[in-house]
Design an enzyme around this catalytic site. Structure first.
Site, short mmCIF file in Angstrom:
data_model
loop_
_atom_site.label_atom_id
_atom_site.label_comp_id
_atom_site.label_asym_id
_atom_site.label_seq_id
_atom_site.Cartn_x
_atom_site.Cartn_y
_atom_site.Cartn_z
N HIS A 92 10.39 2.72 2.47
CA HIS A 92 9.44 2.44 1.40
C HIS A 92 8.07 2.10 1.99
O HIS A 92 7.97 1.38 2.99
CB HIS A 92 9.94 1.29 0.54
CG HIS A 92 9.35 1.28 -0.83
ND1 HIS A 92 8.05 0.89 -1.08
CD2 HIS A 92 9.87 1.63 -2.04
CE1 HIS A 92 7.80 0.99 -2.37
NE2 HIS A 92 8.89 1.43 -2.98
N HIS A 93 7.02 2.61 1.35
CA HIS A 93 5.67 2.33 1.84
C HIS A 93 5.32 0.85 1.73
O HIS A 93 4.42 0.36 2.40
CB HIS A 93 4.65 3.17 1.05
CG HIS A 93 3.42 3.51 1.82
ND1 HIS A 93 2.80 2.64 2.68
CD2 HIS A 93 2.67 4.64 1.87
CE1 HIS A 93 1.73 3.21 3.22
NE2 HIS A 93 1.64 4.43 2.75
N GLY A 94 6.04 0.12 0.89
CA GLY A 94 5.85 -1.32 0.83
C GLY A 94 6.37 -2.04 2.06
O GLY A 94 6.05 -3.20 2.28
N ASN A 124 1.41 -2.89 5.24
CA ASN A 124 0.30 -1.94 5.22
C ASN A 124 -0.99 -2.62 5.63
O ASN A 124 -1.35 -3.67 5.10
CB ASN A 124 0.15 -1.37 3.80
CG ASN A 124 1.28 -0.43 3.43
OD1 ASN A 124 1.22 0.76 3.68
ND2 ASN A 124 2.34 -0.98 2.86
#
Length: 466
Positions: A138-140, A307
């Protein structure tokens, strides 16, 4: 437990069945010659043995489906590596088209919010004694640069080195220390304290944007929500398609040096030229130039997880016919956009990004994002990778392709990895909105060859660099 950052929380809030928010990586390996035993089974056994897992790959969201407040990471008491590790095989002939189709299908499915948010697929059956790994998270949990570092950690620079470390494996000895989850009031208060100093910087940055909006002829800094409507910006289904392309890094670097540009400038120009040609074939090229968002990493050395990025906005010059002129325009646009952010602190740059996409995020949550102009037409990312050949337990890594995500109304993404003398491009599209991306992948190479030829002719004639 600890709270996720506000930027990471945005990726969780944007996720729907139509817009999975995970990113992936496709690695293709050639098995070592003369290997004694079953290489794939030994590889799987090694992965299964990697049970000491780094955060957040042994953590789950709490709550799994958060509301307005950022969620927390909670250790998964029932962590099961066998759930995350998948073993599949391609039918004969095991060619690249079959592999791309499989990756598109795997990339279409949401990760389970009640488990740690990652999966690894070991794919055998590729022709030429090869196999592949497809890893998605997941990009989170991780951005492109952080994900690249994780993948490199499992590879070695020697064919002789046996054994390996799984991407999720933690070298440190596990501890039993328990961290209290801060209250919502503490989270908000801490955020205001940390970001208070960035407010004057943000005011100056947005003042420059407003000045540019009132004087478009100045063409100084691109601003969001000025992108034209296009076929690239429409409502999405959850089904994805994947295609790839590979270009020679040394030749790209030579073109960049001749044009007094960066490698990133040249590759954005290649993508822009291919978009122009492809949309012309589809009779869908807007009159106004397409606008790209180009992520810029602001990750500090040694910083892991989450991120750490901001966005540069770039005029792609898709109304310009000449490849060299388009490259000059893109070079200037990216330089202006970068200069616009250079005087901001990392915290201010992240806040600038959040403020820029906040209206789009709200509109997406309300289901009206497709009814207004998009903040930009496409995301084009460039993530540096290893310069030298890498190996996994003696198997040579032949190619390394990114597989990125599509937010709502963003039907196409182009992400670049550099590896072992090549630039590897991964193209992801919504199968329903843009089904024919194999042709676009072909046009990336055609455009590159045309640009390289035009740059050689342009500078051989002794023209000044513009």
């Amino acid at each position: 437990m600890s709270r996720v950052s506000l930027l990471d929380a945005v990726f969780f809030s944007l996720e729907r069945p139509e817009t999975p928010m995970h990113v992936g990586c496709l690695q293709v390996f050639r098995k070592p010659r003369g290997y004694e035993g079953d290489f794939i089974q030994d590889l799987l056994a090694g992965f299964r043995g990697a049970t000491r897992v780094r955060k957040p790959f042994a953590h789950v969201l709490s709550p799994p489906n958060p509301g307005a407040m950022p969620p927390a990471w909670k250790a998964d008491r029932h962590f099961d590596v066998d759930y995350h590790l998948r073993h599949i095989a391609l039918p004969k002939p095991g060619d690249a088209d079959q592999l791309h189709t499989l990756v598109g299908h795997l990339h279409s499915h949401l990760l389970d919010r009640y488990r740690p948010l990652w999966e690894l697929y070991v794919i055998e059956g590729l022709r030429g004694n090869r196999f592949a790994l497809y890893f998605k998270a997941h990009h989170g949990c991780v951005d492109g640069v952080g994900g690249m570092k994780l993948m490199q950690a499992s590879l070695s620079d020697s064919v002789e080195q046996t054994g390996f470390r799984a991407p999720w494996e933690d070298d440190a000895v596990a501890t039993q220390r328990v961290l209290a989850v801060p209250s919502a009031r503490d989270v908000v208060s801490a955020a205001f304290r940390r970001q208070y100093e960035s407010v004057p910087q943000l005011v100056r940055a947005f003042r420059r944007v407003v000045t540019n909006m009132n004087n478009p002829a100045a063409r100084r800094v691109m601003f969001p929500y000025a992108a034209p409507k296009s076929v690239l910006n429409t409502s999405l289904s959850g089904n994805r398609r994947f295609a790839s392309q590979q270009l020679p890094l040394q030749r790209v670097r030579a073109v960049a040096q001749r044009a007094d540009a960066t490698i990133n400038d040249v590759m954005v120009a290649v993508c822009a030229g291919a978009l122009r040609a492809w949309l012309q074939e589809l009779d869908e090229l807007p009159r106004a130039p397409l606008i790209a968002a180009v992520p810029m990493s602001i990750r500090a050395e040694g910083e892991e997880g989450g991120n750490r990025l901001s966005l540069l906005l770039c005029d792609l010059g898709t109304g310009v016919r000449n490849h060299v002129s388009r490259l000059h325009l893109i070079r200037s646009s990216l330089r202006r956009s970068k200069a616009h952010l250079d005087d901001l602190s990392p915290t201010a740059q992240i806040n600038y990004l959040l403020a820029m996409v906040a209206p789009f995020t709200v509109m997406q949550m309300m289901g009206i994002a497709g009814k207004v102009r998009p903040p930009y037409n496409i995301v084009i990312s460039n993530v540096p990778g290893p310069r030298e050949t890498r190996y996994l337990n003696g198997a040579k890594l032949e190619s390394l392709f990114p597989v990125s995500l599509l937010p709502d109304t963003q039907a196409l993404n182009i992400t670049l990895f550099s590896y072992d003398g090549n630039i590897q491009l991964g193209v992801v599209s919504c199968r329903q909105a843009l089904p024919g991306i194999d042709r676009f992948a072909e046009l990336l190479r055609v455009t590159w060859e045309e640009l390289e030829s035009e740059v050689k002719v342009h500078y051989r004639r002794g023209r000044r660099r513009s």
